[in-house]
Design a protein around this motif. Sequence first.
Motif: not given
Length: 633
Positions: A129-136, A553-557, A567-569
Amino acid sequence: MKSSNQIIGKFLYGLLFLILLPIGLYYWAVHTDDFIRFHIEINEVAGLALAIIGGLLMIWAMLTLMLKGSGLPMNAYPPKNFVQQGPYKIFKHPIYWGFGILLVGAFIVLNSDGGLWLVTPITILGMIALVWGYEALQLKDRFPNERIQTLFYLKNDQEKPSIMKRLALLIQIVIVYFLSNFIILSLFGTTEAKYHEVWYLFPYIESSYLELIAFVFMLLPVVLVRKNRVLRNWRIQFLMAVFLVMFFAFLWPEFGAQYFRHQGFEESYNDFLSRVLLAVPIAFTLISLKFISNEKGWMMYLFFLLGALIIFNQLAVNNSSINHFFSSLIIFGIASLYSKIWNLLRTTSDKVANSWKEWVFGNVRIINHGFYVGAGSFLGIFMAGYLVGPKYAWAILVFAVAVIIFSALWAQVIEGSEKLKRPFGYYGALVGILFGSLLMYFMKVNVWVIIGIISVAMPWVQAIGRLRCLINGCCHGAPTSNEKLGIRYHHHRSRVCGISHLKGELLHPTQLYAIIWLFLVGFVLLELWNNEFSYAFIFGLYLILTGLGRFVEEAYRGEAQTVIWKGLRLYQWTAILSVLIGIGFTIVRVPLIETTSGLTWEVWVAGLLGGLITFFAMGVDFPNSNARFSRLV
């Protein structure tokens, strides 16, 4: 001043992840050991070896990042340079790989079932989740012209794969296959007694040669496939089938994997390892047959004949051959048609997103998306009432209404404006659980039963409710350039057009992402309920799994009104909080209460009333009014 703040920040960051996190995970494991019913004896020497390998991989990756990247292995203070050397040439995210291996080894040494079967998988999901939702995403922003190409990377072209690429892929597939079978057969060994009924399609014919041939046949595409693109597609389908086989086996052991009925779990460890190697699920054989049957001429007929013989043998030795055959067909169908299935889901989501309809009767407006949430609420209350019986039906209805009220209050504080008179927020619903629990106390109903059963029903309710989000345009995605991924909004009533001003733009279908994840979570929690896990444990898992999904999910909203901090929603921070609270609930000990499932008029009426109330709250408004809570759009 800035330099001293950075030093303090780096120190605290290191303290959190190098000391506090491992201590927290150990504490979590120790206090959940008695909840986990899966156990297998594994040699402590093997565990120690894994722990050492994982630790060394982490140290190697960290040093490489510091020396080659000119920075620290910290998300808050990332390296300046893109790193593709050392372990980064072999793995994506080798620090996380090392930590995962270290955890497995450490909990084997500690003989911790909670650590091995709960803490480690959740931690791995958290790293993903950390990779998909932030690091990538952050890595792509910092190095837009770079692309991670590891040893296992296959180009999506028509070139012939090199021998090194084939060898690397062979190693990857064998390791993944071996680990998945080891996990599945280990879990099946602890739950086998629960399933008494088996179905044999053919009489058993002992033939270890055919079992070995099945293993080789499964790997033949690595040698025979002639193009990178085709080999890459085979790997995707194979890995997807591995995930589905594990998922089926976890939920329904008698369906999930290839179990040899002529070998019991009381046999030696070496026999167990041989079964781990040779227990090839039929779905894997079908996927390989699909790819190697592209050979022309007589070779094609030979492969078909050999594949049919292998499948016949797999059915003959399976502990429940009919179950396994049909589950394998489903897995094969999903894995081999994944791109078409995704395209169907995506195009359907696009149609739903632009299907707004409304009916105005004087000062009252009915909007079609209310039917979806009404149906979802009915299903959730009906499901919950059925599982715990009529005694709790009215309490579930009251609890559900409290959740709706607080989701409206939360969103009013966070997002309420002249344009958003009556928004609803998911995390307000979680706050509503606290007040709903107080109501249950005054109603003299067991609060834990209600919380547990609501946790089981909520993923299904949320998944159906996301269809409303598609039509309404809330929770919409950020722009994407991938035509095969995005959807477009055109209806002027949608928030995408009226608030975010992204009409006609290609956007991530984040609502669809959520629906898929929530259905998976729903099956897991339902199975935990059926296996009589603690109510608090189920609620904790619900918070953890939905929190991890929401973080990604929130990273792509792409909603304009969402606050971003550090840096985070905002909702990524609340998702992290949800995970932490969920971990706390998994260690709470709550006695089970005897309940009786069944359909009565109370269950039907409570479900219908709940559906109507939800429909009115989220699908009926007063468009001519400017009062708070008056308008949905």
